[in-house]
Design a protein around this motif. Structure first.
Motif, PDB file in Angstrom:
ATOM      1  N   ILE A 115       0.838  -1.206   0.000  1.00  4.98           N
ATOM      2  CA  ILE A 115       0.000   0.000   0.000  1.00  4.98           C
ATOM      3  C   ILE A 115       0.872   1.255   0.000  1.00  4.98           C
ATOM      4  O   ILE A 115       0.617   2.219  -0.721  1.00  4.98           O
ATOM      5  N   ALA A 116       1.929   1.247   0.828  1.00  3.89           N
ATOM      6  CA  ALA A 116       2.810   2.414   0.911  1.00  3.89           C
ATOM      7  C   ALA A 116       3.516   2.671  -0.421  1.00  3.89           C
ATOM      8  O   ALA A 116       3.578   3.809  -0.907  1.00  3.89           O
ATOM      9  N   ALA A 125       7.926   6.441   0.485  1.00  2.00           N
ATOM     10  CA  ALA A 125       7.503   5.051   0.633  1.00  2.00           C
ATOM     11  C   ALA A 125       8.652   4.169   1.103  1.00  2.00           C
ATOM     12  O   ALA A 125       8.472   3.309   1.992  1.00  2.00           O
ATOM     13  N   LEU A 126       9.850   4.359   0.551  1.00  2.00           N
ATOM     14  CA  LEU A 126      10.992   3.551   0.972  1.00  2.00           C
ATOM     15  C   LEU A 126      11.383   3.836   2.418  1.00  2.00           C
ATOM     16  O   LEU A 126      11.777   2.910   3.156  1.00  2.00           O
ATOM     17  N   VAL A 129       8.850   1.964   4.455  1.00  2.00           N
ATOM     18  CA  VAL A 129       9.125   0.526   4.420  1.00  2.00           C
ATOM     19  C   VAL A 129      10.290   0.182   5.340  1.00  2.00           C
ATOM     20  O   VAL A 129      10.268  -0.828   6.065  1.00  2.00           O
ATOM     21  N   THR A 130      11.304   1.029   5.341  1.00  2.00           N
ATOM     22  CA  THR A 130      12.450   0.802   6.240  1.00  2.00           C
ATOM     23  C   THR A 130      12.008   0.843   7.696  1.00  2.00           C
ATOM     24  O   THR A 130      12.426   0.004   8.521  1.00  2.00           O
ATOM     25  N   LEU A 131      11.174   1.827   8.032  1.00  2.00           N
ATOM     26  CA  LEU A 131      10.681   1.938   9.411  1.00  2.00           C
ATOM     27  C   LEU A 131       9.842   0.719   9.786  1.00  2.00           C
ATOM     28  O   LEU A 131      10.011   0.145  10.881  1.00  2.00           O
ATOM     29  N   LEU A 132       8.942   0.304   8.885  1.00  2.00           N
ATOM     30  CA  LEU A 132       8.106  -0.852   9.189  1.00  2.00           C
ATOM     31  C   LEU A 132       8.938  -2.121   9.314  1.00  2.00           C
ATOM     32  O   LEU A 132       8.648  -2.996  10.150  1.00  2.00           O
ATOM     33  N   THR A 133       9.987  -2.234   8.485  1.00  2.00           N
ATOM     34  CA  THR A 133      10.869  -3.403   8.590  1.00  2.00           C
ATOM     35  C   THR A 133      11.549  -3.436   9.949  1.00  2.00           C
ATOM     36  O   THR A 133      11.699  -4.499  10.582  1.00  2.00           O
TER      37      THR A 133
END
Length: 412
Positions: A115-116, A125-126, A129-133
């Motif tokens: 979604i991001a 978005a990247l 994604v890094t934060l969510l990872t």
């Protein structure tokens, strides 16, 4: 990997590939959410936080259905659910609360990557994604009972990086393809506009040649006849009336020609000859007789009749050349000769008039006015040549040669 802040341009909602990918991501989200909830209920039954976990799980599922399944492509109506960033922020907030209460819900972040990457600018978005990872790695380390696990610390970011890089690459490839398609459509529109302009110019040229070879020449003849009738009306009424009747006949023919070339039909003389079972030779003989010129045919006509546009061009050239002889040459004798050769057909118009100096006039063949350029244009469109031989006091010979095998496309 190149980065930019350009907002994502997702494929159209009606794209079957996009719909299938979205269906897979929705299914993965609900599977991970359900598996995480079941794991929590099996390992932590009856805890005080259980009602909160269940409530937040139901809320997250409902938000996902409402914001990304029921109305995934509606934008700009002013509601909170219509803004991609706000929708994503609401979902991430509920998911973060779940992860704080139960780290096993961290794996629900994987569909959120999609979604991001699909709704946010690439750089933003990247970063997300890094934060969510990082959140996923931290939560899994909390669940790990065997100490530091390299597969969690290194494997999870590696998988996330591969997934993100693949998705971004696919998005950029899709954007390039859409740009290429837009360029092709724009080029096709430009080509169509160019063809329309060229068609308009060609039609204008055709009409100008038709008007000169028929209406203009006829009107000029009428003017000469009526002026002559006016001069001798009192002295020789019979001859004057004969001039008027001749002018009337020319006017009738001009009217027929005007109606025919407006509809792009064959010249009137050619059509009348065809109606009588004749063809180009009979039409040329009729035109020559009208102008008191001799007509002769040399050679044997080919078995197959000449194309209509060749016959029309030769007849128009004959009409224009005889009109020029009548108006300018002051000739006592004029002859038309149609010659069939092995590979071409040639029309010669010769007169014994006053002639002119071709070397002092513009054009490769010493053309003047509009008549000869129009004749040359007709011949060149059929792959032929036009030659003019003349000298002061020695008459004029005009020769139009057209190959029997004419080109498929007109020669520019």
């Amino acid at each position: 990997m190149p980065q930019d802040d350009t907002p994502r341009s997702p494929a159209p909602p009606d794209d079957p590939d996009t719909r299938r990918l979205a269906l897979v991501m929705h299914a993965a989200f609900f599977v991970l959410l359900g598996a995480s909830l079941i794991r929590f209920l099996l390992r932590h039954p009856g805890e005080p936080r259980t009602p909160w976990i269940i409530g937040l799980s139901v809320t997250l599922a409902a938000l996902h259905v409402l914001l990304y399944v029921v109305r995934p492509a509606r934008h700009g109506d002013g509601t909170a659910a219509s803004h991609p960033r706000l929708r994503l922020a609401v979902v991430l907030l509920v998911w973060a609360l779940l992860v704080v209460l139960a780290p096993s819900f961290a794996w629900c972040a994987v569909p959120l990557f999609y979604i991001a990457l699909r709704t946010l600018p690439t750089r933003t978005a990247l970063a997300l994604v890094t934060l969510l990872t990082g959140v996923v790695v931290t939560a899994q380390l909390q669940l790990s009972t065997g100490g530091l696990d390299p597969t969690i610390v290194l494997g999870t970011p590696a998988v996330a990086a591969v997934a993100a890089a693949t998705f971004v690459h696919m998005q950029r490839q899709a954007a390039r393809q859409r740009t290429l398609i837009d360029d092709l459509l724009r080029t096709r529109r430009e080509l169509a506009a160019t063809e329309r302009r060229e068609g308009t110019l060609a039609e204008r040229q055709r009409l100008s040649m038709e008007i000169h070879d028929t209406l203009a020449q006829g009107l000029s003849s009428q003017q000469m006849l009526l002026q002559a009738a006016d001069r001798i009306w009192d002295a020789d009424p019979a001859t004057a009336r004969r001039h008027v009747r001749t002018a009337t006949s020319i006017a009738e023919r001009n009217l027929a020609e005007a109606r025919r070339f407006v509809h792009d039909l064959a010249p009137a003389d050619l059509a009348e000859a065809g109606a009588r079972g004749g063809g180009l030779e009979e039409a040329l003989r009729t035109v020559a007789a009208r102008e008191d010129a001799r007509f002769r045919v040399d050679g044997t006509a080919p078995a197959a009749p000449l194309p209509d546009r060749v016959q029309s061009a030769l007849l128009r050239i004959a009409q224009g050349a005889l009109a020029n002889v009548r108006e300018h040459a002051h000739a006592s004798a004029t002859a038309l000769t149609l010659t069939y050769l092995d590979d071409q057909v040639v029309l010669d118009i010769a007169d014994d008039g006053r002639g002119f100096d071709t070397h002092t006039l513009p054009g490769p063949t010493g053309v003047r006015g509009h008549g000869l350029p129009a004749m040359r244009a007709r011949v060149q469109q059929l792959g032929g040549t036009l030659a003019v031989e003349s000298a002061p006091g020695e008459g004029t010979v005009l020769s139009a040669a057209i190959p029997l095998a004419i080109p498929l496309e007109p020669t520019p």
